[in-house]
Design a protein around this motif. Structure first.
Motif, short mmCIF file in Angstrom:
data_model
loop_
_atom_site.label_atom_id
_atom_site.label_comp_id
_atom_site.label_asym_id
_atom_site.label_seq_id
_atom_site.Cartn_x
_atom_site.Cartn_y
_atom_site.Cartn_z
N HIS A 241 -0.44 -13.04 12.89
CA HIS A 241 -0.98 -11.94 12.10
C HIS A 241 -2.25 -12.44 11.41
O HIS A 241 -2.26 -12.67 10.20
CB HIS A 241 0.02 -11.47 11.04
N TYR A 255 -1.83 -0.67 5.15
CA TYR A 255 -0.70 -1.46 4.69
C TYR A 255 0.66 -0.87 5.09
O TYR A 255 1.68 -1.21 4.51
CB TYR A 255 -0.74 -1.63 3.17
N ASP A 261 -1.03 -4.43 10.11
CA ASP A 261 -1.69 -4.40 8.81
C ASP A 261 -1.40 -5.61 7.92
O ASP A 261 -2.02 -5.74 6.86
CB ASP A 261 -1.30 -3.13 8.04
N SER A 262 -0.47 -6.46 8.30
CA SER A 262 -0.14 -7.59 7.44
C SER A 262 -0.85 -8.85 7.90
O SER A 262 -1.28 -8.97 9.05
CB SER A 262 1.37 -7.82 7.41
N ALA A 327 7.00 -1.63 3.92
CA ALA A 327 6.10 -2.25 2.95
C ALA A 327 6.64 -2.07 1.53
O ALA A 327 7.15 -1.00 1.17
CB ALA A 327 4.71 -1.63 3.06
N SER A 357 -0.02 -7.60 2.84
CA SER A 357 -0.69 -6.51 3.55
C SER A 357 -1.92 -5.96 2.83
O SER A 357 -2.90 -5.62 3.47
CB SER A 357 0.30 -5.37 3.79
#
Length: 371
Positions: A241, A255, A261-262, A327, A357
């Motif tokens: 990631h 996020y 998104d992380s 999240a 994120s």
């Protein structure tokens, strides 16, 4: 409506001087990509996912599924008609359309996922890239016939790949864009947007999973690099990631998706942010994922007016969660003036990694790509 200054493709060169002269600080992007989409799907959702956002510009990027997805393939004549209709609808609603050609793929991983169609759908038709090469001319012809700006990403990708040392533009599945491919696409689209007037303000990125998986942060970076808050980290991000170059993903407004998104760090990590000037900060939020082998134990916020004199503001204990892909948010109330802050993310002893994120300042993500 945006009117082209030139009728030729603007895919090959990002005009850095031109971009620096333009002001894209108010640019807003909306991602309307859907995995598995072809042009019939695009037409079906055009009103809800393009017109409903009232943009001034739409980036139309279809063709991967229309050409080489055996379950979503569309004949060339229908593909042409569908693209033409999207352009027509865009212009009828005072939206400037841009058309994008499809990049070359690595065929072998695709073939492995479609063994029952290998001979009849792919090899008997010359192979996946030969099929794509029959659809890209249609995109170019529709652009020419409708006086629509063309973003010839296929040409830009081919030029990139001429360098034997060039980073791969696709991930191991052979189709979707790797970081280098996303950057190339973002730069190529940025060149096109910067070369047309009036300057775009609200842009819908419309397409299939190539769009859904994102190039919008890279597009922002090319057009407005100052949009993202600068930060450094005590350890580099991991390959699974990774962050962008320069680091931007903690302020990119995304996020929700753990995979996309992380940012992953293999150990405890400090994130240091310099706001450039002393500002009244009311609230800072840290969005993270925590479960299984990426569990956090606590998040600590340090802040101050000088980098070497930050003090601990608050410790946020992380409660273990069963919903591993959801999240979570750590919220810190400050209501004080500061310039520097440091977020220390401590992993649990049983965990191998940390997934962060987003960082939001003042409780509002001022860099959000949604509108």
């Amino acid at each position: 409506m945006i009117q082209p200054k030139k009728t030729l493709s603007l895919a090959l060169l990002l005009c850095t001087q031109f971009l620096c002269a333009a002001d894209f600080s108010q640019l807003q992007l909306h991602n309307s990509g859907r995995g598995g989409s072809n042009t019939p799907h695009g037409l079906a959702r055009f009103d809800s996912e393009v017109l409903a956002h009232a943009p001034d510009t739409v980036i139309i990027f279809f063709g991967m599924n229309d050409s080489i997805n055996d379950k979503a393939s569309v004949p060339l004549d229908k593909f042409r008609a569908n693209l033409t209709e999207m352009v027509r609808r865009s212009k009828a609603n005072d939206i400037a359309p841009f058309l994008v050609t499809v990049h070359p793929i690595i065929a072998e991983p695709l073939y492995e996922r479609h063994p029952d169609k290998l001979q009849s759908f792919y090899l008997d038709r010359g192979g996946a890239n030969a099929i794509i090469d029959r659809y890209n001319p249609v995109i170019r012809e529709v652009a020419q016939e409708t006086n629509t700006p063309l973003i010839d990403f296929a040409v830009a990708a081919a030029e990139h790949l001429k360098d034997p040392q060039a980073a791969p533009i696709v991930v191991p599945d052979g189709v979707h864009l790797a970081p280098a491919g996303k950057k190339l696409l973002g730069d190529t689209i940025a060149s096109a947007l910067a070369s047309y007037t009036p300057q775009p303000k609200k842009v819908v990125c419309f397409g299939d999973s190539i769009t859904r998986l994102g190039y919008d942060t890279e597009l922002y970076l090319a057009l407005d690099p100052d949009r993202f808050q600068a930060y450094t980290t005590s350890i580099p991000s991991a390959k699974a990631h990774p962050d962008l170059e320069p680091p931007t993903k903690l302020f990119d407004g995304k996020y929700e998706n753990i995979s996309l998104d992380s940012i992953e760090y293999r150990g405890d990590v400090d994130v240091l942010v310099d706001l450039d000037k002393t500002s009244m900060i009311h609230q800072i939020e840290v969005v993270y994922f925590s479960a299984k082998n990426y569990t956090l134990s606590e998040i600590n916020l340090y802040a101050g007016l000088q980098e070497n004199k930050m003090t601990l503001i608050e410790s946020f204990p992380v409660v273990p969660q069963k919903e591993e892909r959801k999240a979570r948010t750590a919220t810190f109330q400050l209501n004080k003036e500061l310039r520097y802050f440091k977020i220390h993310c401590k992993r649990a002893e049983s965990s191998a990694r940390v997934l962060i994120s987003e960082i939001m300042i003042n409780g509002k993500d001022h860099n959000s790509s949604e509108w």
